[in-house]
Write a protein that holds these residues in place. Structure first.
Motif, PDB file in Angstrom:
ATOM      1  N   LEU A 138       5.448 -11.085 -13.460  1.00 54.73           N
ATOM      2  CA  LEU A 138       4.520 -11.961 -12.743  1.00 54.73           C
ATOM      3  C   LEU A 138       3.106 -11.716 -13.263  1.00 54.73           C
ATOM      4  O   LEU A 138       2.359 -10.896 -12.725  1.00 54.73           O
ATOM      5  CB  LEU A 138       4.581 -11.698 -11.238  1.00 54.73           C
ATOM      6  CG  LEU A 138       5.932 -11.866 -10.568  1.00 54.73           C
ATOM      7  CD1 LEU A 138       5.820 -11.610  -9.080  1.00 54.73           C
ATOM      8  CD2 LEU A 138       6.490 -13.240 -10.829  1.00 54.73           C
ATOM      9  N   ASP A 139       2.746 -12.402 -14.315  1.00 55.77           N
ATOM     10  CA  ASP A 139       1.410 -12.236 -14.894  1.00 55.77           C
ATOM     11  C   ASP A 139       0.345 -12.621 -13.870  1.00 55.77           C
ATOM     12  O   ASP A 139       0.418 -13.662 -13.238  1.00 55.77           O
ATOM     13  CB  ASP A 139       1.265 -13.096 -16.151  1.00 55.77           C
ATOM     14  CG  ASP A 139       2.133 -12.590 -17.295  1.00 55.77           C
ATOM     15  OD1 ASP A 139       2.271 -11.357 -17.422  1.00 55.77           O
ATOM     16  OD2 ASP A 139       2.662 -13.421 -18.044  1.00 55.77           O
ATOM     17  N   GLY A 140      -0.642 -11.752 -13.725  1.00 54.50           N
ATOM     18  CA  GLY A 140      -1.736 -12.009 -12.795  1.00 54.50           C
ATOM     19  C   GLY A 140      -1.475 -11.530 -11.380  1.00 54.50           C
ATOM     20  O   GLY A 140      -2.319 -11.704 -10.508  1.00 54.50           O
ATOM     21  N   TRP A 141      -0.326 -10.923 -11.141  1.00 52.53           N
ATOM     22  CA  TRP A 141       0.020 -10.455  -9.797  1.00 52.53           C
ATOM     23  C   TRP A 141       0.472  -9.005  -9.854  1.00 52.53           C
ATOM     24  O   TRP A 141       1.164  -8.599 -10.780  1.00 52.53           O
ATOM     25  CB  TRP A 141       1.111 -11.324  -9.182  1.00 52.53           C
ATOM     26  CG  TRP A 141       0.681 -12.741  -9.088  1.00 52.53           C
ATOM     27  CD1 TRP A 141       0.981 -13.751  -9.953  1.00 52.53           C
ATOM     28  CD2 TRP A 141      -0.185 -13.306  -8.103  1.00 52.53           C
ATOM     29  NE1 TRP A 141       0.368 -14.913  -9.566  1.00 52.53           N
ATOM     30  CE2 TRP A 141      -0.360 -14.674  -8.432  1.00 52.53           C
ATOM     31  CE3 TRP A 141      -0.820 -12.813  -6.977  1.00 52.53           C
ATOM     32  CZ2 TRP A 141      -1.150 -15.522  -7.666  1.00 52.53           C
ATOM     33  CZ3 TRP A 141      -1.609 -13.663  -6.217  1.00 52.53           C
ATOM     34  CH2 TRP A 141      -1.759 -14.994  -6.569  1.00 52.53           C
ATOM     35  N   VAL A 142       0.059  -8.221  -8.861  1.00 51.85           N
ATOM     36  CA  VAL A 142       0.392  -6.799  -8.793  1.00 51.85           C
ATOM     37  C   VAL A 142       0.911  -6.465  -7.394  1.00 51.85           C
ATOM     38  O   VAL A 142       0.892  -7.307  -6.494  1.00 51.85           O
ATOM     39  CB  VAL A 142      -0.833  -5.917  -9.139  1.00 51.85           C
ATOM     40  CG1 VAL A 142      -1.291  -6.151 -10.569  1.00 51.85           C
ATOM     41  CG2 VAL A 142      -1.993  -6.167  -8.172  1.00 51.85           C
ATOM     42  N   ARG A 143       1.355  -5.252  -7.197  1.00 53.88           N
ATOM     43  CA  ARG A 143       1.781  -4.708  -5.887  1.00 53.88           C
ATOM     44  C   ARG A 143       2.726  -5.639  -5.139  1.00 53.88           C
ATOM     45  O   ARG A 143       2.400  -6.145  -4.066  1.00 53.88           O
ATOM     46  CB  ARG A 143       0.566  -4.361  -5.044  1.00 53.88           C
ATOM     47  CG  ARG A 143      -0.200  -3.184  -5.575  1.00 53.88           C
ATOM     48  CD  ARG A 143      -1.323  -2.827  -4.638  1.00 53.88           C
ATOM     49  NE  ARG A 143      -2.364  -3.839  -4.673  1.00 53.88           N
ATOM     50  CZ  ARG A 143      -3.569  -3.657  -5.160  1.00 53.88           C
ATOM     51  NH1 ARG A 143      -3.921  -2.512  -5.645  1.00 53.88           N
ATOM     52  NH2 ARG A 143      -4.439  -4.636  -5.156  1.00 53.88           N
TER      53      ARG A 143
END
Length: 111
Positions: A31-36
């Motif tokens: 998920l590029d641009g998304w974390v945690r």
């Protein structure tokens, strides 16, 4: 299929691992641009996932993610924690968990 994600601190892209239950090779969705990633739930059509993740600034967002990793932000709240999202069997409604300090029920339509 089983979807699994590791909750990670930092600015690395979120990853979801998809494990076929009967045969086949596991694969990873990035998920590029998304974390945690905090929660993952299958959509009623089994072709998408409902994912609670944060943008790099830490704002939690409910995402609709296809099995190729395309993430569409559906609901975002900088003030409250966003958790799981359980769709109705017909896919017309979704129940979400959001920490707000109060008890309310909301109905989202047209998503």
């Amino acid at each position: 299929m089983l979807a699994v994600a590791a909750w990670r601190l930092g600015q690395v892209p979120g990853e979801i691992q998809i494990f076929p239950m009967n045969s086949g090779k596991p694969r990873t969705i990035t998920l590029d641009g998304w974390v945690r990633i905090a929660a993952i739930d299958w959509a009623a059509d089994s072709r998408n996932l409902w994912v609670s993740a944060s943008d790099p600034s830490g704002v939690q967002t409910l995402l609709k993610v296809d099995l190729h990793g395309k993430a569409i932000p559906m609901l975002q709240d900088a003030q409250q924690e966003m958790g799981w999202a359980i769709p109705s069997p017909d896919g017309q409604r979704i129940a979400i968990w959001q920490a707000s300090g109060s008890a309310n029920v909301w109905s989202l339509q047209g998503f």
